[in-house]
Design an enzyme around this catalytic site. Structure first.
Site, mmCIF file in Angstrom:
data_model
loop_
_atom_site.group_PDB
_atom_site.id
_atom_site.type_symbol
_atom_site.label_atom_id
_atom_site.label_comp_id
_atom_site.label_asym_id
_atom_site.label_seq_id
_atom_site.Cartn_x
_atom_site.Cartn_y
_atom_site.Cartn_z
ATOM 1 N N ASN A 44 0.828 -1.202 0.000
ATOM 2 C CA ASN A 44 0.000 0.000 0.000
ATOM 3 C C ASN A 44 0.865 1.257 0.000
ATOM 4 O O ASN A 44 0.411 2.338 0.340
ATOM 5 C CB ASN A 44 -0.925 -0.016 1.229
ATOM 6 C CG ASN A 44 -1.969 1.067 1.167
ATOM 7 O OD1 ASN A 44 -2.415 1.453 0.096
ATOM 8 N ND2 ASN A 44 -2.344 1.583 2.322
ATOM 9 N N TYR A 111 2.804 10.802 -10.772
ATOM 10 C CA TYR A 111 2.032 9.908 -9.907
ATOM 11 C C TYR A 111 0.996 9.134 -10.727
ATOM 12 O O TYR A 111 0.894 7.905 -10.610
ATOM 13 C CB TYR A 111 1.348 10.711 -8.799
ATOM 14 C CG TYR A 111 0.511 9.869 -7.872
ATOM 15 C CD1 TYR A 111 1.105 9.045 -6.925
ATOM 16 C CD2 TYR A 111 -0.879 9.901 -7.939
ATOM 17 C CE1 TYR A 111 0.340 8.265 -6.072
ATOM 18 C CE2 TYR A 111 -1.655 9.123 -7.083
ATOM 19 C CZ TYR A 111 -1.041 8.308 -6.155
ATOM 20 O OH TYR A 111 -1.806 7.531 -5.310
ATOM 21 N N LYS A 115 0.955 5.020 -11.336
ATOM 22 C CA LYS A 115 -0.180 4.202 -10.910
ATOM 23 C C LYS A 115 -0.861 3.539 -12.113
ATOM 24 O O LYS A 115 -1.333 2.400 -12.019
ATOM 25 C CB LYS A 115 -1.178 5.026 -10.090
ATOM 26 C CG LYS A 115 -0.625 5.411 -8.724
ATOM 27 C CD LYS A 115 -0.253 4.159 -7.919
ATOM 28 C CE LYS A 115 0.168 4.483 -6.504
ATOM 29 N NZ LYS A 115 0.324 3.282 -5.684
#
Length: 135
Positions: A44, A111, A115
């Site tokens: 995570n 980012y 992802k």
């Protein structure tokens, strides 16, 4: 490292990508292979920075983001699969992604890209697994 009856937690700086195999091997050394009903990898971790215009980011910030958000999960997954092949029981990998992979916001290009890359990695990995073990 904190302990629970059936869970071990490992703190590790995912920027240290060259040491990922070592931390996975350390984790697997704790597994009671004869009695384990399942083994799970949950990642995570995330780094949002650099935020802002792409030309204002530094190489260090880009590397940090891509190491933690994309390269480390790939290496963790690879090492987990390699080290768990001989273990019976359920095996699962959960790499937490982000809605930023699909919903793009200004200033979050690195980012979002990292992802999105993690999502593609997961999708292709699942396809590979399905082809290996068809129903």
């Amino acid at each position: 490292m904190a302990k629970s009856k059936n869970i071990d937690y490992f703190e590790f700086d995912l920027n240290n990508v060259d040491e990922i195999d070592l931390v996975i091997e350390k984790a697997f050394s704790k597994v009671d292979e004869q009695n384990a009903e399942g083994i799970y990898l949950i990642n995570n971790a995330a780094v949002i920075s650099p935020l802002g215009r792409i030309e204002q980011g530094s190489v260090k910030d880009f590397k940090n983001n891509l190491h933690v958000n994309l390269l480390a999960p790939i290496l963790l997954t690879s090492s987990f699969i390699r080290n768990s092949q001989h273990i019976r029981g359920e095996k699962r990998v959960l790499n937490v992604s982000s809605m930023s992979a699909k919903n793009h916001l200004p200033g979050m290009s690195v980012y979002s890209a990292s992802k999105a890359g993690l999502d593609v990695f997961r999708n292709v990995s699942v396809l590979n697994k399905v082809r290996q073990n068809p129903l």
